[in-house]
Design an enzyme around this catalytic site. Structure first.
Site, PDB file in Angstrom:
ATOM      1  N   GLY A  19      54.115   0.719  40.254  1.00  0.00           N
ATOM      2  CA  GLY A  19      52.909   1.219  40.923  1.00  0.00           C
ATOM      3  C   GLY A  19      51.798   0.195  40.867  1.00  0.00           C
ATOM      4  O   GLY A  19      51.373  -0.210  39.786  1.00  0.00           O
TER       5      GLY A  19
ATOM      6  N   VAL B  46      61.189   3.072  43.136  1.00  0.00           N
ATOM      7  CA  VAL B  46      61.855   3.441  41.886  1.00  0.00           C
ATOM      8  C   VAL B  46      62.332   4.888  41.995  1.00  0.00           C
ATOM      9  O   VAL B  46      61.593   5.764  42.470  1.00  0.00           O
ATOM     10  CB  VAL B  46      60.879   3.268  40.697  1.00  0.00           C
ATOM     11  CG1 VAL B  46      61.454   3.878  39.421  1.00  0.00           C
ATOM     12  CG2 VAL B  46      60.577   1.794  40.491  1.00  0.00           C
TER      13      VAL B  46
ATOM     14  N   ASP C 288      46.888   8.876  37.522  1.00  0.00           N
ATOM     15  CA  ASP C 288      47.053  10.259  37.992  1.00  0.00           C
ATOM     16  C   ASP C 288      48.363  10.890  37.547  1.00  0.00           C
ATOM     17  O   ASP C 288      48.527  12.100  37.674  1.00  0.00           O
ATOM     18  CB  ASP C 288      47.032  10.280  39.536  1.00  0.00           C
ATOM     19  CG  ASP C 288      45.628  10.169  40.076  1.00  0.00           C
ATOM     20  OD1 ASP C 288      44.683  10.017  39.282  1.00  0.00           O
ATOM     21  OD2 ASP C 288      45.473  10.246  41.319  1.00  0.00           O
TER      22      ASP C 288
ATOM     23  N   GLU D  61      33.895  15.308  52.213  1.00  0.00           N
ATOM     24  CA  GLU D  61      33.682  14.055  52.950  1.00  0.00           C
ATOM     25  C   GLU D  61      34.314  14.127  54.342  1.00  0.00           C
ATOM     26  O   GLU D  61      33.708  13.710  55.339  1.00  0.00           O
ATOM     27  CB  GLU D  61      34.227  12.878  52.139  1.00  0.00           C
ATOM     28  CG  GLU D  61      33.346  12.633  50.911  1.00  0.00           C
ATOM     29  CD  GLU D  61      33.885  11.612  49.906  1.00  0.00           C
ATOM     30  OE1 GLU D  61      33.083  11.077  49.146  1.00  0.00           O
ATOM     31  OE2 GLU D  61      35.104  11.377  49.860  1.00  0.00           O
TER      32      GLU D  61
ATOM     33  N   GLY E 163      48.749   0.704  42.213  1.00  0.00           N
ATOM     34  CA  GLY E 163      47.494   1.384  42.523  1.00  0.00           C
ATOM     35  C   GLY E 163      46.446   0.929  41.524  1.00  0.00           C
ATOM     36  O   GLY E 163      46.533  -0.159  40.943  1.00  0.00           O
ATOM     37  N   PHE E 164      45.451   1.777  41.298  1.00  0.00           N
ATOM     38  CA  PHE E 164      44.349   1.376  40.420  1.00  0.00           C
ATOM     39  C   PHE E 164      44.827   1.096  38.994  1.00  0.00           C
ATOM     40  O   PHE E 164      44.420   0.114  38.379  1.00  0.00           O
ATOM     41  CB  PHE E 164      43.274   2.461  40.405  1.00  0.00           C
ATOM     42  CG  PHE E 164      42.487   2.504  41.678  1.00  0.00           C
ATOM     43  CD1 PHE E 164      41.484   1.588  41.921  1.00  0.00           C
ATOM     44  CD2 PHE E 164      42.754   3.455  42.650  1.00  0.00           C
ATOM     45  CE1 PHE E 164      40.752   1.611  43.099  1.00  0.00           C
ATOM     46  CE2 PHE E 164      42.031   3.490  43.829  1.00  0.00           C
ATOM     47  CZ  PHE E 164      41.030   2.564  44.055  1.00  0.00           C
ATOM     48  N   GLY E 165      45.697   1.955  38.450  1.00  0.00           N
ATOM     49  CA  GLY E 165      46.122   1.804  37.062  1.00  0.00           C
ATOM     50  C   GLY E 165      47.058   0.615  36.873  1.00  0.00           C
ATOM     51  O   GLY E 165      46.852  -0.226  35.986  1.00  0.00           O
TER      52      GLY E 165
HETATM   53  C1  LIG Z   1      41.896  10.938  49.739  1.00  0.00           C
HETATM   54  C2  LIG Z   1      41.551  10.554  48.327  1.00  0.00           C
HETATM   55  C3  LIG Z   1      40.231  10.320  47.983  1.00  0.00           C
HETATM   56  C4  LIG Z   1      39.883   9.951  46.697  1.00  0.00           C
HETATM   57  N1  LIG Z   1      38.573   9.718  46.401  1.00  0.00           N
HETATM   58  C5  LIG Z   1      38.248   9.244  45.184  1.00  0.00           C
HETATM   59  C6  LIG Z   1      36.899   8.880  44.883  1.00  0.00           C
HETATM   60  O1  LIG Z   1      36.006   9.015  45.734  1.00  0.00           O
HETATM   61  N2  LIG Z   1      36.631   8.354  43.648  1.00  0.00           N
HETATM   62  C7  LIG Z   1      37.607   8.204  42.714  1.00  0.00           C
HETATM   63  O2  LIG Z   1      37.319   7.694  41.626  1.00  0.00           O
HETATM   64  N3  LIG Z   1      38.879   8.586  42.948  1.00  0.00           N
HETATM   65  C8  LIG Z   1      39.218   9.088  44.157  1.00  0.00           C
HETATM   66  N4  LIG Z   1      40.512   9.441  44.422  1.00  0.00           N
HETATM   67  C9  LIG Z   1      41.494   9.432  43.317  1.00  0.00           C
HETATM   68  C10 LIG Z   1      41.985   8.026  43.031  1.00  0.00           C
HETATM   69  O3  LIG Z   1      42.357   7.379  44.227  1.00  0.00           O
HETATM   70  C11 LIG Z   1      43.146   8.150  42.065  1.00  0.00           C
HETATM   71  O4  LIG Z   1      42.688   8.766  40.889  1.00  0.00           O
HETATM   72  C12 LIG Z   1      43.733   6.789  41.737  1.00  0.00           C
HETATM   73  O5  LIG Z   1      44.257   6.186  42.887  1.00  0.00           O
HETATM   74  C13 LIG Z   1      44.809   6.925  40.664  1.00  0.00           C
HETATM   75  O6  LIG Z   1      45.337   5.655  40.406  1.00  0.00           O
HETATM   76  P1  LIG Z   1      46.864   5.502  40.006  1.00  0.00           P
HETATM   77  O7  LIG Z   1      47.056   4.068  39.686  1.00  0.00           O
HETATM   78  O8  LIG Z   1      47.227   6.519  39.006  1.00  0.00           O
HETATM   79  O9  LIG Z   1      47.658   5.905  41.317  1.00  0.00           O
HETATM   80  P2  LIG Z   1      47.612   5.306  42.774  1.00  0.00           P
HETATM   81  O10 LIG Z   1      46.374   4.524  42.992  1.00  0.00           O
HETATM   82  O11 LIG Z   1      47.895   6.450  43.688  1.00  0.00           O
HETATM   83  O12 LIG Z   1      48.826   4.283  42.798  1.00  0.00           O
HETATM   84  C14 LIG Z   1      50.151   4.683  42.648  1.00  0.00           C
HETATM   85  C15 LIG Z   1      51.022   3.593  43.219  1.00  0.00           C
HETATM   86  O13 LIG Z   1      52.362   3.856  42.841  1.00  0.00           O
HETATM   87  C16 LIG Z   1      53.196   3.601  43.945  1.00  0.00           C
HETATM   88  N5  LIG Z   1      54.401   4.428  43.754  1.00  0.00           N
HETATM   89  C17 LIG Z   1      54.444   5.780  43.629  1.00  0.00           C
HETATM   90  N6  LIG Z   1      55.709   6.176  43.441  1.00  0.00           N
HETATM   91  C18 LIG Z   1      56.471   5.070  43.451  1.00  0.00           C
HETATM   92  C19 LIG Z   1      57.866   4.847  43.318  1.00  0.00           C
HETATM   93  N7  LIG Z   1      58.730   5.854  43.139  1.00  0.00           N
HETATM   94  N8  LIG Z   1      58.327   3.576  43.394  1.00  0.00           N
HETATM   95  C20 LIG Z   1      57.466   2.553  43.588  1.00  0.00           C
HETATM   96  N9  LIG Z   1      56.131   2.709  43.724  1.00  0.00           N
HETATM   97  C21 LIG Z   1      55.656   3.955  43.647  1.00  0.00           C
HETATM   98  C22 LIG Z   1      52.368   4.021  45.138  1.00  0.00           C
HETATM   99  O14 LIG Z   1      52.840   3.412  46.330  1.00  0.00           O
HETATM  100  C23 LIG Z   1      50.979   3.546  44.734  1.00  0.00           C
HETATM  101  O15 LIG Z   1      50.722   2.224  45.172  1.00  0.00           O
HETATM  102  C24 LIG Z   1      40.887   9.820  45.707  1.00  0.00           C
HETATM  103  C25 LIG Z   1      42.225  10.064  46.043  1.00  0.00           C
HETATM  104  C26 LIG Z   1      42.550  10.422  47.348  1.00  0.00           C
HETATM  105  C27 LIG Z   1      43.990  10.670  47.706  1.00  0.00           C
END
Ligand SMILES: Cc1cc2nc3c(=O)[nH]c(=O)nc-3n(C[C@H](O)[C@H](O)[C@H](O)COP(=O)(O)OP(=O)(O)OC[C@H]3O[C@@H](n4cnc5c(N)ncnc54)[C@H](O)[C@@H]3O)c2cc1C
Length: 423
Positions: free
Chosen positions: A14, A82, A303, A174, A16-18
């Protein structure tokens, strides 16, 4: 000659942010990193609704993952999905049958939509999580106006001109505010037969107030602001049915061609892959050092996990929390490689922000609460600051300036599909 000792292999699932923050935090550590994501881009989800409502283009809120890590020779980026983990053999399983060995694994796979047991609603009420979701919603919203323009019977225009948003958290608020402004300010001069001012934007929430995570007075302000731009706010009204033609909520039926789901999320399948304890939303229950119970070499962040904040409440599912967790895990991995230890993870909440309309936002910093135009400016500056790179910052700032000054939303493009607007 002896081979140099193999480097410690860290696999991060992943970007994403984390996950990305964990990769950034491991810079300089004696490790080899494989960063796996099923998408080739890192996505700034907080601004996804602006793509869905034609204010920003997809490329303004996403970056190729390879590009972000191009200078980090020890990082290999893999575009792959994955599907499982063999914890005993320390292998990550990929959809195409390959496997990836690790010494330390970081799971950062985020969350997905949840329809509270009604997955059959998804085709009628799509959610917003990916760029594809955003462009699909954009298509639905813009096609609805095209449909209304082609409809000669004024009564039959009502359903295409009704936009229902289910869930009044930040994303729902929003979306509702921006769709209302699209109909009121941006689109009217472009259409000839339909008066887009007549569009109805209905925000339905099962709970008693909008923006439930904010202080009461900020939620009340948000509701008043939405209503002042024409959004109809329905509170305490759970939705009981979604179909292609509308929704049923609180026993009432509303015909609508565009329904958007902003009501609930469920964690990724990380807990299922490991057979590890999870809460009702599927979030892994991690230990204070963010490892999975029974798996000291597997961390999970963002998340897809649940952990208590210092105030006893769960750490919220927001980007800053995922980033703090990713950064912390990188520290723990580095410390372990040096034979040192790090104290437990401790979340620091900086505040909550939501935009309501063009000049209105709410910010809850705890003791300091802001609303209105000042909050809107701070919201905008904070979001531009958190984007990666000067080009994206300038591009988003310019797009917003155009919306602010001229009510123009340049990304009003209907893509994916034909020009069929009837039916
Ligand atoms: C529409 C929307 C608006 C939001 N607004 C806000 C806001 O205003 N402020 C705020 O702070 N937060 C906001 N959030 C929440 C914030 O985006 C999440 O808390 C944050 O993205 C969590 O980060 P993460 O790294 O856990 O997951 P994510 O950023 O979702 O990253 C997960 C990554 O894992 C990858 N992945 C998932 N499953 C697999 C797999 N099986 N194999 C390979 N890759 C995989 C995905 O493609 C993705 O790139 C919002 C979320 C959404 C959906």
């Amino acid at each position: 000659m002896t081979n140099p000792p193999a480097k410690h292999r860290v696999v991060i699932v992943g970007a994403g942010f984390g996950g990305l923050e964990a990769a950034f935090g491991l810079a300089g550590a004696p490790v080899e990193i494989t960063l796996i994501d099923r998408r080739n881009h890192h996505l700034f989800q907080p601004l996804l609704y602006q793509v869905a409502t034609a204010s920003l283009a997809t490329s303004e809120i996403a970056w190729p993952i390879r590009y972000l890590l191009r200078d980090r020779k020890e990082v290999t980026t893999l575009f792959a999905t994955v599907t499982g983990i063999e914890a005993k053999d320390k292998r990550v399983l990929l959809e195409d049958g390959d496997a990836m060995a690790y010494d330390t694994l970081v799971l950062a796979t985020g969350a997905r939509h949840a329809y509270f047991g009604h997955d059959e609603w998804e085709p009628f009420a799509p959610g917003l999580k990916t760029l594809e979701d955003a462009t699909t919603l954009r298509r639905r919203i813009l096609v609805a106006f095209e449909r209304a323009e082609r409809e000669s019977d004024p009564e039959k225009r009502a359903a295409p001109l009704t936009f229902v948003i289910i869930g009044a958290g930040p994303t729902g608020v929003e979306l509702a505010g921006t769709i209302a402004e699209l109909a009121q300010d941006t689109l009217p001069p472009d259409f000839r037969n339909v008066d887009t001012h007549k569009a109805r934007v209905v925000l339905i929430e099962a709970g008693p107030r909008v923006l439930a995570g904010f202080a009461d007075d900020l939620s009340a302000y948000a509701q008043r602001s939405l209503e002042s731009i024409g959004v109809e706010v329905m509170l305490g009204e759970p939705v009981t049915e979604c179909t292609a033609d509308g929704v049923t909520y609180g026993g009432k039926r509303l015909d609508a061609k565009t329904i958007i789901w902003a009501a609930g999320v469920r964690a990724s399948r990380a807990a299922e892959w490991l057979g590890a304890p999870a809460d009702r939303a599927g979030r892994l229950e991690v230990l204070p050092d963010l490892t999975v119970p029974g798996h000291p070499d597997i961390f999970a962040v963002g998340d897809t996990v649940t952990i208590a904040a210092p105030d006893g409440n769960p750490v919220p599912g927001i980007a800053p929390a995922a980033k703090q967790e990713g950064r912390y895990v990188a520290q723990v991995i580095k410390a372990r490689l040096n034979g040192a230890t790090v104290g437990p993870f401790s979340y620091k909440h900086a505040g909550s922000l939501a935009q309501i309309g063009k000049r209105k936002a709410v910010i809850d910093f705890g003791r300091i609460k802001l609303r209105g135009t000042l909050a809107w400016w701070i919201w905008g500056i904070a979001h531009i600051y958190f984007l990666i790179g000067l080009r994206h910052r300038l591009s988003v700032a310019l797009s917003w300036l155009w919306v602010y000054v001229r009510d123009q939303r340049a990304a009003r493009l209907i893509t994916q599909g034909s020009s069929k607007v009837t039916g």
